[in-house]
Scaffold this active site. Structure first.
Site, PDB file in Angstrom:
ATOM      1  CB  CYS A  24       5.112   2.699   7.384  1.00 41.07           C
ATOM      2  SG  CYS A  24       4.750   3.980   6.358  1.00 41.07           S
ATOM      3  CG  LEU A  25       6.724   0.967   1.405  1.00 39.00           C
ATOM      4  CD1 LEU A  25       6.236   1.290   0.092  1.00 39.00           C
ATOM      5  CD2 LEU A  25       7.782  -0.105   1.436  1.00 39.00           C
ATOM      6  CG  HIS A  71       0.592   7.180   5.356  1.00 41.77           C
ATOM      7  ND1 HIS A  71       1.614   7.670   5.906  1.00 41.77           N
ATOM      8  CD2 HIS A  71       0.689   5.868   5.079  1.00 41.77           C
ATOM      9  CE1 HIS A  71       2.435   6.344   6.092  1.00 41.77           C
ATOM     10  NE2 HIS A  71       1.802   5.496   5.619  1.00 41.77           N
ATOM     11  N   GLY A 129       0.759  -1.293  -0.115  1.00 38.21           N
ATOM     12  CA  GLY A 129      -0.019  -0.176   0.014  1.00 38.21           C
ATOM     13  C   GLY A 129       0.843   1.220  -0.019  1.00 38.21           C
ATOM     14  CG  HIS A 137      -0.903   1.941   7.458  1.00 37.27           C
ATOM     15  ND1 HIS A 137       0.127   1.403   8.314  1.00 37.27           N
ATOM     16  CD2 HIS A 137      -0.145   2.695   6.457  1.00 37.27           C
ATOM     17  CE1 HIS A 137       1.354   1.821   7.955  1.00 37.27           C
ATOM     18  NE2 HIS A 137       1.065   2.589   6.946  1.00 37.27           N
ATOM     19  CD  GLU A 138      -1.168   2.679   2.570  1.00 33.01           C
ATOM     20  OE1 GLU A 138      -0.531   4.014   2.600  1.00 33.01           O
ATOM     21  OE2 GLU A 138      -0.591   1.789   2.875  1.00 33.01           O
ATOM     22  CD  GLN A 176       3.489   5.749   2.580  1.00 30.92           C
ATOM     23  OE1 GLN A 176       2.551   5.476   1.950  1.00 30.92           O
ATOM     24  NE2 GLN A 176       4.346   5.203   3.009  1.00 30.92           N
TER      25      GLN A 176
END
Ligand code: NI
Length: 177
Positions: free
Chosen positions: A99-100, A145, A46, A141-142, A51
């Site tokens: 998380c990236l 962000h 995701g 989660h996204e 990001q």
């Protein structure tokens, strides 16, 4: 299409609140295709637009599992424009999230185990779907962000400090290598 740079903590842009998308135009479509390419390259399941430093309410998800055909995971790319949670269950479940933007760090986060989400798809259609499992965790989660929230914000202070310490160690080790 292009792989874009993923910004990482403590980049202050990750704390920005992203703005809604008002039209699905070529710019949005090209952002989405760059986001998919960036996510697959990372690899991740995701990614939120912020990001890749674009403060717009755009999310891409592809769980890429568990089916594998001919040695390659089956791709099911999904784009969510202006996603929102319209209902969430009271029951929460823990999931080991990563998380990236916080590379190689994982911790258990409690979130509602079922949600009803609403978003606009790439054709401009408003969609609504009830979801559970990994998709439910990932979309929450996204969406966090898009509001400048990271999964570490949802941990106890002690656990958050542990994650940040481990991240510093990981970065130091990678720099030395
Ligand atoms: Ni993330």
């Amino acid at each position: 299409m292009a792989v874009r740079e993923i910004i990482e903590v403590p980049d202050p842009r990750l704390r920005e609140k992203s703005a809604p998308v008002d039209a699905i135009d070529d710019e949005v479509r090209s952002l989405v295709s760059d986001m998919f390419e960036t996510m697959y390259a990372a690899p991740g399941i995701g990614l939120a637009a912020i990001q890749v430093a674009e403060p717009r309410r755009v999310v891409v998800i592809d769980l890429q599992d568990p089916e594998v055909e001919g040695g390659e995971p089956v791709r099911r790319p999904r784009a969510f424009i202006n996603p929102e949670i319209v209902w969430a269950s009271d029951r929460t479940v823990p999931y080991n999230e990563g998380c990236l933007s916080i590379p190689e760090q994982y911790a258990e986060v409690d979130r509602p185990d079922r949600v009803r989400a609403r978003w606009t798809d790439l054709e401009g259609q408003v969609r609504e779907e009830e979801m559970d499992g990994l998709l439910c965790v990932c979309l929450q989660h996204e969406i966090d962000h898009l509001d400048g929230v990271l999964f570490t914000d949802r941990l106890s202070r002690l656990k958050r400090e542990m994650v940040m310490k481990k991240l510093a160690k990981y970065r130091a080790a990678n720099k030395a290598a």
